[in-house]
Write an enzyme that holds these catalytic residues in place. Sequence first.
Site, PDB file in Angstrom:
ATOM      1  N   ALA A   1       0.820  -1.212   0.000  1.00  9.02           N
ATOM      2  CA  ALA A   1       0.000   0.000   0.000  1.00  9.02           C
ATOM      3  C   ALA A   1       0.855   1.265   0.000  1.00  9.02           C
ATOM      4  O   ALA A   1       1.847   1.345   0.715  1.00  9.02           O
ATOM      5  CB  ALA A   1      -0.909   0.008   1.224  1.00  9.02           C
TER       6      ALA A   1
ATOM      7  N   HIS B   1      -5.154   5.226   7.019  1.00  7.92           N
ATOM      8  CA  HIS B   1      -3.763   5.657   7.135  1.00  7.92           C
ATOM      9  C   HIS B   1      -3.265   6.275   5.819  1.00  7.92           C
ATOM     10  O   HIS B   1      -2.715   7.379   5.803  1.00  7.92           O
ATOM     11  CB  HIS B   1      -2.886   4.459   7.531  1.00  7.92           C
ATOM     12  CG  HIS B   1      -1.416   4.734   7.466  1.00  7.92           C
ATOM     13  ND1 HIS B   1      -0.658   5.004   8.586  1.00  7.92           N
ATOM     14  CD2 HIS B   1      -0.554   4.793   6.415  1.00  7.92           C
ATOM     15  CE1 HIS B   1       0.596   5.225   8.228  1.00  7.92           C
ATOM     16  NE2 HIS B   1       0.694   5.096   6.911  1.00  7.92           N
ATOM     17  N   GLU B   2      -3.478   5.583   4.721  1.00  8.06           N
ATOM     18  CA  GLU B   2      -2.990   6.079   3.419  1.00  8.06           C
ATOM     19  C   GLU B   2      -3.636   7.412   3.064  1.00  8.06           C
ATOM     20  O   GLU B   2      -2.971   8.321   2.565  1.00  8.06           O
ATOM     21  CB  GLU B   2      -3.271   5.060   2.305  1.00  8.06           C
ATOM     22  CG  GLU B   2      -2.558   3.731   2.462  1.00  8.06           C
ATOM     23  CD  GLU B   2      -1.059   3.841   2.560  1.00  8.06           C
ATOM     24  OE1 GLU B   2      -0.503   4.847   2.088  1.00  8.06           O
ATOM     25  OE2 GLU B   2      -0.437   2.937   3.138  1.00  8.06           O
TER      26      GLU B   2
ATOM     27  N   HIS C   1      -2.008  10.464   4.402  1.00 15.23           N
ATOM     28  CA  HIS C   1      -0.931  11.020   3.571  1.00 15.23           C
ATOM     29  C   HIS C   1      -1.510  11.909   2.477  1.00 15.23           C
ATOM     30  O   HIS C   1      -1.027  13.005   2.221  1.00 15.23           O
ATOM     31  CB  HIS C   1      -0.141   9.896   2.885  1.00 15.23           C
ATOM     32  CG  HIS C   1       0.696   9.076   3.813  1.00 15.23           C
ATOM     33  ND1 HIS C   1       1.620   9.618   4.655  1.00 15.23           N
ATOM     34  CD2 HIS C   1       0.763   7.735   4.006  1.00 15.23           C
ATOM     35  CE1 HIS C   1       2.228   8.642   5.335  1.00 15.23           C
ATOM     36  NE2 HIS C   1       1.719   7.487   4.959  1.00 15.23           N
TER      37      HIS C   1
ATOM     38  N   HIS D   1      17.420  -1.302   5.727  1.00 15.54           N
ATOM     39  CA  HIS D   1      17.759   0.122   5.781  1.00 15.54           C
ATOM     40  C   HIS D   1      19.250   0.394   5.940  1.00 15.54           C
ATOM     41  O   HIS D   1      19.701   1.491   5.669  1.00 15.54           O
ATOM     42  CB  HIS D   1      16.967   0.786   6.907  1.00 15.54           C
ATOM     43  CG  HIS D   1      15.480   0.685   6.708  1.00 15.54           C
ATOM     44  ND1 HIS D   1      14.797  -0.509   6.811  1.00 15.54           N
ATOM     45  CD2 HIS D   1      14.563   1.616   6.375  1.00 15.54           C
ATOM     46  CE1 HIS D   1      13.519  -0.299   6.556  1.00 15.54           C
ATOM     47  NE2 HIS D   1      13.337   0.962   6.288  1.00 15.54           N
TER      48      HIS D   1
ATOM     49  N   TYR E   1      10.970   6.717  11.913  1.00 13.33           N
ATOM     50  CA  TYR E   1       9.957   5.751  12.352  1.00 13.33           C
ATOM     51  C   TYR E   1       9.769   5.810  13.865  1.00 13.33           C
ATOM     52  O   TYR E   1       8.665   5.637  14.373  1.00 13.33           O
ATOM     53  CB  TYR E   1      10.330   4.336  11.907  1.00 13.33           C
ATOM     54  CG  TYR E   1      10.508   4.212  10.415  1.00 13.33           C
ATOM     55  CD1 TYR E   1       9.418   4.369   9.549  1.00 13.33           C
ATOM     56  CD2 TYR E   1      11.756   3.968   9.852  1.00 13.33           C
ATOM     57  CE1 TYR E   1       9.584   4.270   8.180  1.00 13.33           C
ATOM     58  CE2 TYR E   1      11.925   3.860   8.484  1.00 13.33           C
ATOM     59  CZ  TYR E   1      10.837   4.013   7.643  1.00 13.33           C
ATOM     60  OH  TYR E   1      11.005   3.921   6.293  1.00 13.33           O
TER      61      TYR E   1
END
Length: 610
Positions: A352, A381-382, A385, A509, A519
């Site tokens: 997603a 949540h998306e 943004h 990462h 994060y």
Amino acid sequence: MGLCVRRLAIAGVLLWWVSPAMRAETPSGTDQPAARPATAAEAKTFTDEAEKKLLQLWIEQGRADWVKSTFITDDTEILAAQAADRSISAGVQYAKDATRFDGLTQPADVARKLKLLKLSLTVAAPSDPAERAELTRIGTAMEGAYGKGKYCPTKDRCLDLEDITKIMATSRDAKELLDIWAGWHAIGGPIKKDYVRFVELSNKGARELGFKDTGAMWRSKYDMSPEEFSAELDRLWQQVRPLYVSLHAYVRWKLREKYGDLVPANGPIPAHLLGNMWAQTWDNVYPLVAPKDADPGYDLTQILKSRYTDPLQMVRYGEGFFSSLGFDPLPKTFWARSMFTKPRDREVVCHASAWDIDYVDDLRIKMCIDITAEDFTTIHHELGHNYYQRAYDQQPVLFRDSANDGFHEAVGDTIALSVTPEYLVKLGLLDKAPDTSKDIGLLLNKALEKVAFLPFGLLIDQYRWKIFSGEITPAQYNKAWWDLRLKYQGIAPAGARPEDLFDAGAKYHVPANVPYTRYFLADILQFQFHRALSKAAGCTSPLNRCSIYGNAEAGRKLRDMLAMGQSKPWPDALEAITGQRQMDATAIRDYFAPLQKWLDEQNKGKPVGW
Ligand SMILES: [Zn+2]
């Protein structure tokens, strides 16, 4: 971690290096000594041009990326990589050229734009062409090594990270888990030599830009000195640590019931038994630690399915949430251009994500929606943004991003925290919210995700900052990694981990060089936002039962903050939404207060700490 990937603006995450072919196209301004001192007027012209050019390149990159992600072929991958190269190499060049105006007095907005240009890099290449080429090669090689990483338990059976992740999440066979864990971690060792060189070269580039080292460059992004920022993180960790320690003690005890002496009564938890390769979130072991009366009394997935809810309706629920706060409906193009379901005729990236193709209102989400409670929350949540992206679209181009890099994820998650039983009742999906005595299971599940993550979210960059500064030398890479894992997480490996291994290299990462502190910040901030907005909405219930759905005042506060983008130092944005100028981890403590009480009861008479 997290549920989604948001496309990053400048000098992106994955493709920060500049290919030699692309580099030839960019002007090499910094290589020439300036003939005369720069003027404020030139600085303004420079930022205006940078914004115009970068916007054009970002849009091209966005379109190419979108097509690649929704139609994966060799061609679309090449086109997307080329577009990324163009925009990133321009970003690198502007960052270097911006140093020409160092020390010049100029208007605040121009000064901030120049600073953002310089801080947009996650790695600064040295100006020596041979060293730049080497850094590019190493960066590509490290990420490639990780991406191709596999563990082959037998000659005919190889597992990729997706397979491995599934086994880590679901297997309860300690022997199998250890085997898989050690097998995957073996990919780190071969990366070590490259990483050592990468640190040398990237530090050299950072020093050319005026930073002490690459770690100091990363810490400079937060509108305070690198030292002040480090101290802030320590302070936040101390605020939240008691909750983590209680959770750790409880989980250790339950895992000891399951796995016996493999789990010590009062020492660190073995790293391979927490349901996740990096022990960064523990919700996969929820079934092993769930309280007896954990059933919340309803199952949203079943409710949605029994009503024949389709993917479009799932997204409509999400839009409805924001409309109830006073946000404008999503544009028509959102509905026409988004990808909501997995196409049957082509390969796509299902993970997603939220997109803002033209940096104005060409908003989209890309998801393969399943009719589940989890996806219901992810959609909220998306869209968080997307509404953030649209709220700052009136800002100058370089300010069209979140206040700091923790804010974007935090906003999406803040909205997701409002998906409460009371909200479902208002939507007519649930007749009656269960009473709060049913909450411990839900809270514990959420803590295994969000509280368990905090020390991990913190230590990855603690580790890298020390490597970049030279405090950790290559001879101690692995020892230092496990020292920090023990100190912060109370986790230990099941056997010796000698220095020919490089266990940090087995986390994406690190070889991909993506900063991680964002994060940790997002995890802290989302609860601070949620507490402040719940208060604005007049909610007097326990925080885990507060939803800001339908509240205009909370909506106004949220919108005021979102609209600032990154035009101002982040404490200003934080103040707009919370009234506080400091990050505050007491909010996450408040949210989990009922769980803390319950954990204290469970832990009575048992060892706590490690
Ligand atoms: Zn997200």
